[in-house]
Design a protein around this motif. Sequence first.
Motif, PDB file in Angstrom:
ATOM      1  N   GLN A 198       0.840  -1.188   0.000  1.00 56.58           N
ATOM      2  CA  GLN A 198       0.000   0.000   0.000  1.00 56.58           C
ATOM      3  C   GLN A 198       0.881   1.245   0.000  1.00 56.58           C
ATOM      4  O   GLN A 198       1.920   1.286   0.660  1.00 56.58           O
ATOM      5  N   ASN A 199       0.430   2.266  -0.707  1.00 55.57           N
ATOM      6  CA  ASN A 199       1.194   3.513  -0.789  1.00 55.57           C
ATOM      7  C   ASN A 199       0.975   4.423   0.419  1.00 55.57           C
ATOM      8  O   ASN A 199       1.573   5.502   0.489  1.00 55.57           O
ATOM      9  N   GLN A 200       0.120   4.017   1.349  1.00 59.39           N
ATOM     10  CA  GLN A 200      -0.152   4.766   2.581  1.00 59.39           C
ATOM     11  C   GLN A 200      -0.813   6.110   2.297  1.00 59.39           C
ATOM     12  O   GLN A 200      -0.550   7.116   2.958  1.00 59.39           O
ATOM     13  N   ASN A 201      -1.695   6.138   1.310  1.00 57.00           N
ATOM     14  CA  ASN A 201      -2.450   7.361   1.028  1.00 57.00           C
ATOM     15  C   ASN A 201      -3.474   7.613   2.127  1.00 57.00           C
ATOM     16  O   ASN A 201      -4.026   6.666   2.691  1.00 57.00           O
ATOM     17  N   PRO A 202      -3.763   8.850   2.441  1.00 57.68           N
ATOM     18  CA  PRO A 202      -4.871   9.132   3.360  1.00 57.68           C
ATOM     19  C   PRO A 202      -6.202   8.761   2.725  1.00 57.68           C
ATOM     20  O   PRO A 202      -6.322   8.650   1.503  1.00 57.68           O
ATOM     21  N   LYS A 203      -7.196   8.557   3.556  1.00 55.81           N
ATOM     22  CA  LYS A 203      -8.499   8.148   3.058  1.00 55.81           C
ATOM     23  C   LYS A 203      -9.070   9.209   2.125  1.00 55.81           C
ATOM     24  O   LYS A 203      -9.042  10.396   2.429  1.00 55.81           O
ATOM     25  N   GLY A 204      -9.569   8.759   0.993  1.00 53.87           N
ATOM     26  CA  GLY A 204     -10.168   9.670   0.022  1.00 53.87           C
ATOM     27  C   GLY A 204      -9.237  10.127  -1.068  1.00 53.87           C
ATOM     28  O   GLY A 204      -9.686  10.772  -2.026  1.00 53.87           O
ATOM     29  N   SER A 205      -7.942   9.833  -0.986  1.00 57.89           N
ATOM     30  CA  SER A 205      -6.993  10.250  -2.021  1.00 57.89           C
ATOM     31  C   SER A 205      -6.682   9.074  -2.944  1.00 57.89           C
ATOM     32  O   SER A 205      -6.977   7.921  -2.641  1.00 57.89           O
ATOM     33  N   ALA A 220       5.089  17.678  -2.903  1.00 57.38           N
ATOM     34  CA  ALA A 220       5.605  18.364  -4.087  1.00 57.38           C
ATOM     35  C   ALA A 220       4.751  19.569  -4.460  1.00 57.38           C
ATOM     36  O   ALA A 220       5.262  20.579  -4.936  1.00 57.38           O
ATOM     37  N   VAL A 221       3.440  19.462  -4.247  1.00 53.95           N
ATOM     38  CA  VAL A 221       2.514  20.566  -4.515  1.00 53.95           C
ATOM     39  C   VAL A 221       1.638  20.705  -3.273  1.00 53.95           C
ATOM     40  O   VAL A 221       0.636  19.995  -3.130  1.00 53.95           O
ATOM     41  N   PRO A 222       1.974  21.581  -2.346  1.00 52.70           N
ATOM     42  CA  PRO A 222       1.246  21.643  -1.073  1.00 52.70           C
ATOM     43  C   PRO A 222      -0.206  22.095  -1.190  1.00 52.70           C
ATOM     44  O   PRO A 222      -1.005  21.805  -0.296  1.00 52.70           O
ATOM     45  N   ASP A 223      -0.569  22.816  -2.257  1.00 56.76           N
ATOM     46  CA  ASP A 223      -1.911  23.385  -2.318  1.00 56.76           C
ATOM     47  C   ASP A 223      -2.928  22.487  -3.002  1.00 56.76           C
ATOM     48  O   ASP A 223      -4.038  22.934  -3.309  1.00 56.76           O
ATOM     49  N   LEU A 224      -2.597  21.217  -3.238  1.00 60.61           N
ATOM     50  CA  LEU A 224      -3.572  20.290  -3.801  1.00 60.61           C
ATOM     51  C   LEU A 224      -4.507  19.777  -2.711  1.00 60.61           C
ATOM     52  O   LEU A 224      -4.111  19.608  -1.555  1.00 60.61           O
ATOM     53  N   VAL A 225      -5.744  19.489  -3.091  1.00 65.80           N
ATOM     54  CA  VAL A 225      -6.752  18.983  -2.168  1.00 65.80           C
ATOM     55  C   VAL A 225      -7.112  17.562  -2.585  1.00 65.80           C
ATOM     56  O   VAL A 225      -7.483  17.319  -3.742  1.00 65.80           O
ATOM     57  N   ALA A 226      -6.986  16.625  -1.658  1.00 61.08           N
ATOM     58  CA  ALA A 226      -7.267  15.226  -1.964  1.00 61.08           C
ATOM     59  C   ALA A 226      -8.747  15.032  -2.263  1.00 61.08           C
ATOM     60  O   ALA A 226      -9.613  15.614  -1.622  1.00 61.08           O
ATOM     61  N   GLY A 227      -9.025  14.194  -3.266  1.00 60.99           N
ATOM     62  CA  GLY A 227     -10.399  13.869  -3.617  1.00 60.99           C
ATOM     63  C   GLY A 227     -11.090  14.857  -4.516  1.00 60.99           C
ATOM     64  O   GLY A 227     -12.241  14.617  -4.919  1.00 60.99           O
ATOM     65  N   ASP A 235      -3.027  12.577  -5.343  1.00 59.40           N
ATOM     66  CA  ASP A 235      -3.768  13.799  -5.614  1.00 59.40           C
ATOM     67  C   ASP A 235      -3.840  14.741  -4.421  1.00 59.40           C
ATOM     68  O   ASP A 235      -4.436  15.817  -4.528  1.00 59.40           O
ATOM     69  N   ASP A 236      -3.241  14.380  -3.270  1.00 59.03           N
ATOM     70  CA  ASP A 236      -3.127  15.326  -2.161  1.00 59.03           C
ATOM     71  C   ASP A 236      -1.839  16.133  -2.234  1.00 59.03           C
ATOM     72  O   ASP A 236      -1.521  16.880  -1.305  1.00 59.03           O
TER      73      ASP A 236
END
Length: 631
Positions: free
Chosen positions: A320-327, A378-385, A348-349
């Motif tokens: 697993q890539n350890q993504n947060p839920k929803g990403s 790498a891009v702090p202003d992205l929003v997951a989901g 995408d987060d």
Amino acid sequence: GEIIDKFSNIWKELRSLQHNDLHPAVVSEANKVVSVVHDHILSLKLEIAENERNEKHSGNVRRRKSENLTADQVHSGSRTNSDAGLGALLSPRITAASISAGMNNLESSRNLPGEMDTSQRSRQSQGADNEVPLRRIASDYMSLLRPSSSPERKAPASTVAFKTPPVSDQFKIEYILPKSTFFEWKRDSFGVFDDDTMKLDNLSPEGAVHAYRERRNMNMHKMSRRLGERYSILAPKPPQPKKQTGLFMDEEVNAAAEAKSTSRKRELELRQSALLINEGFDRTSMLKFHPYEDVLVVASGSDGISVWDLDASIRGSKFQNQNPKGSRMTSTHWINEMSSSLFLVGSDDGSVRIWDGLLENNGKASTELPALCSAFFAVPDLVAGARGSGLVTEWQPFSGRLIAGGNCDSVHCWDLGSEQRVATFERKSNACITTLTTAWDYDPYGQAFASEGYRGFGPDIVVAGYSDGCMKVFDIRVKSPFANMSPSDNFSPRRGGRKRAPPKDFAEHKSWIVDTSFTNFGGRSEIISGSVGGEVKAWDLRMSSSLRTLEVQRSPLTALATHSKIPMIASGSHAQFIKVLTLDGDALQVMRYHEKKSGHRIGPVSCLEFHPHKPLLAAGATDCNIGIYSP
């Protein structure tokens, strides 16, 4: 004030790392630093409180001395054994009982632990233990300084005679702070490591691995150059001027070239050589061939990654890539593939994780779980989901730079060697970035395409595709927003040289751009782009409009791949078929069924990937089946 502001910013970044960093090792190191700072502050407060208590104590001694002298004058000769008590008061020796009262206020303000149990109180009141046991943090020591239940009881003489060091020194703790290895690592990257590897014994384990990788890389590049030379006849031809009279010899040459081209096209007819069933994963979103090993990495639609051995058609490991839920994962790259291969995954987060251990030393897919060796935003202003392209990245192996953009307002250029962001560009568009590609290619083992061993405009020119069909070009060296594709008529006769033309959009596509790729053909400066509308265009970055437009399919185009050495492309459709054609638009074949599973239709195609050095195609769909195609 300036120094305080600097330390304030450092402290904010440190606390941000402590709570928000992706890598657990970084969080652990940040916790250590924060703990040291907190304990140091508490130690300083202890020292301040101790000084205040000593000053108060000195004032009391002077006052009592003056009172005793007055009493002696009135009642001379009435001296008793109280001199011993006065001597104890005048003694500079300090005990735990004598400083406990002065620390009560500080202790209550720090929310320290509660009252000691009965055994601790009895030990302190009896003075049985004069040495303080070692604790982890300075706040724990305060429990030993609480007043006993009977403050009127005088301390034993042995305790009074014991010389206690200052509180700040008595409770000082030695910490092992994190030590940066950046200098040693950077020193190795500047050539020390290469010099050491030249002296390695090929019979040693390290030398054998290094020799194997050098031989493997060189052989693969030789095979790749031979492959490009063999199928170069299929490359698009520039328009030829019409001749008024034709010669019989020219017709024979053209007929021979046409026969050779037809023969090469037959050789490229692909057959399904393997069908990988990726059990446990609902769909396939991305595929990545290792450039030098028979290994394929498969990424699912959310968080799962599997590593496949193509020789045996078996799965080596999954994790697993350890993504947060929803990403979800939206980009993948092999990095350092010529030596110790690492795998980069973008989500995408805005986060990027780099994994190590996907391959064994012999090049086979590892069956062990990989290790997370680095992670950052790498891009702090992205929003997951959020709807859109998520995180879109371009990896430049020749410069060690990562270009990152996507569904955000800016594009960031990272130097992974120094772990620094070297440039940031404003997107200057309401549409999100869907693709990034570098207009450059480099062959480290030969000069097959140019005397310098490269082709293209340069490693600093990056082409971005947008969700509205627009394409733009920007130069990493220029600290300014995007510069759009410039036309070729940018020569200034007044200045006697070239100048940058005014920005001009290339908006011939009318829908979401699925993929952009730089090719070996068309004067070393062609970009192939495809949109959801089903059209594929070839661009020369020196021209103001596209060179060719191919109507590949009428159904929505969901995947597109361009081979880096062979002039052919593959397109995938949600209508469950894969189409392979040359860059001139000649269809080579259409695949609708799995040959390894009789009568089973190909699922809606979600991704396509060509091997960079072999005539090998991998196709993923919205199911767990992955098709591998070869001539």
